[in-house]
Design an enzyme around this catalytic site. Structure first.
Site, mmCIF file in Angstrom:
data_model
loop_
_atom_site.group_PDB
_atom_site.id
_atom_site.type_symbol
_atom_site.label_atom_id
_atom_site.label_comp_id
_atom_site.label_asym_id
_atom_site.label_seq_id
_atom_site.Cartn_x
_atom_site.Cartn_y
_atom_site.Cartn_z
ATOM 1 N N CYS A 79 5.942 -4.800 -0.139
ATOM 2 C CA CYS A 79 5.821 -4.385 1.252
ATOM 3 C C CYS A 79 5.897 -5.621 2.158
ATOM 4 C CB CYS A 79 4.487 -3.669 1.409
ATOM 5 S SG CYS A 79 3.752 -3.721 3.024
ATOM 6 N N GLU A 80 6.725 -5.539 3.175
ATOM 7 C CA GLU A 80 6.879 -6.697 4.058
ATOM 8 C C GLU A 80 5.673 -6.911 4.969
ATOM 9 O OE1 GLU A 80 9.370 -5.150 7.939
ATOM 10 O OE2 GLU A 80 10.503 -5.847 6.223
ATOM 11 N N HIS A 81 4.808 -5.917 5.088
ATOM 12 C CA HIS A 81 3.646 -6.061 5.963
ATOM 13 C C HIS A 81 2.488 -6.813 5.308
ATOM 14 C CE1 HIS A 81 5.384 -2.244 7.893
ATOM 15 N NE2 HIS A 81 5.764 -3.292 8.587
ATOM 16 N N HIS A 82 2.295 -6.608 3.985
ATOM 17 C CA HIS A 82 1.162 -7.232 3.304
ATOM 18 C C HIS A 82 1.577 -8.063 2.088
ATOM 19 C CE1 HIS A 82 -0.473 -3.582 5.322
ATOM 20 N NE2 HIS A 82 -1.341 -4.471 5.748
ATOM 21 N N GLN A 120 9.982 1.004 2.374
ATOM 22 C CA GLN A 120 10.607 2.016 1.524
ATOM 23 C C GLN A 120 11.707 2.764 2.275
ATOM 24 O OE1 GLN A 120 7.911 4.531 -0.667
ATOM 25 N NE2 GLN A 120 9.439 6.141 -0.872
ATOM 26 N N HIS A 148 2.193 2.661 -3.071
ATOM 27 C CA HIS A 148 2.096 1.393 -2.338
ATOM 28 C C HIS A 148 0.701 0.790 -2.489
ATOM 29 C CE1 HIS A 148 5.853 1.779 0.180
ATOM 30 N NE2 HIS A 148 5.773 2.962 -0.394
ATOM 31 N N CYS A 150 -0.535 -1.442 -0.720
ATOM 32 C CA CYS A 150 -1.156 -1.644 0.597
ATOM 33 C C CYS A 150 -1.970 -0.419 1.003
ATOM 34 C CB CYS A 150 -0.115 -2.003 1.666
ATOM 35 S SG CYS A 150 1.211 -0.808 1.858
#
Length: 189
Positions: A79-82, A120, A148, A150
């Site tokens: 995941c690019e956020h976490h 995703q 996920h 996250c």
């Protein structure tokens, strides 16, 4: 940039992260950890060094114009956020238009995209778009199911929750019966 210099800087930054979480980077079990983390990043983010479409360029002339579905292709991404993993299965269907591609090439193309920081939804679109642009099929449908980290090991902490994304292009956008056929095949074990 000099890769060796960059690795030394990365090693120092990884040591800072170890200190931040309360560890002692000089502890015996952690001495080689910065090097190992860099090696791991090279492996799990290798998709940045690949052209996903290149895997689909070798095709075979074939007058098959019925559904081709490669289902349950395992994948792992981040995941690019976490920067934590998400993983699951992809189901990739297409209707050929005079040419087919080797089934393993579809999985390799997926991997070239999943080995990057991702969403995703973006991954689903990238796979469908690449299949559609390179193979020029009558249609493409991609369904991705993933769990996920996250959402499961942090934040709301709901293990087992799955995210399902879809993308349809070409004939799949017009033919609901065909979409349902793919979904039925996906459900069949």
């Amino acid at each position: 940039m000099n890769h060796t210099v960059l690795n030394v800087d990365l090693e120092e930054n990884i040591k800072l992260i170890l200190q931040y979480i309360g560890e002692i980077p000089e502890r015996e079990g952690l001495i080689e950890t910065p090097k190992r983390v860099i090696k791991m990043y090279d492996e799990i983010f290798k998709g940045y060094k690949e052209d996903p479409s290149s895997y689909l360029r070798k095709t075979f002339k074939e007058d098959h114009r019925e559904l081709v579905l490669v289902k349950d292709i395992s994948f792992y991404s981040h995941c690019e956020h976490h920067m934590v993993p998400f993983f699951g299965v992809a189901h990739i269907a297409y209707i050929p238009n005079g040419f087919v591609v080797g089934l393993s090439k579809i999985a390799r193309m997926l991997e070239a995209y999943d080995r990057r920081l991702q969403l995703q939804e973006r991954l689903t679109f990238q796979v469908a778009k690449t299949m559609f642009e390179v193979l020029n099929p009558l249609g493409v449908m991609v369904v991705i199911e993933a769990e996920h980290f996250c959402m499961t090991i942090r934040g709301v902490q709901k293990p087992g929750a799955k995210n399902v994304t879809t993308e349809t292009l070409g004939i799949f956008t017009e033919d609901n019966e065909l979409v349902h056929k793919v979904l039925d095949f996906i459900k069949t074990k």
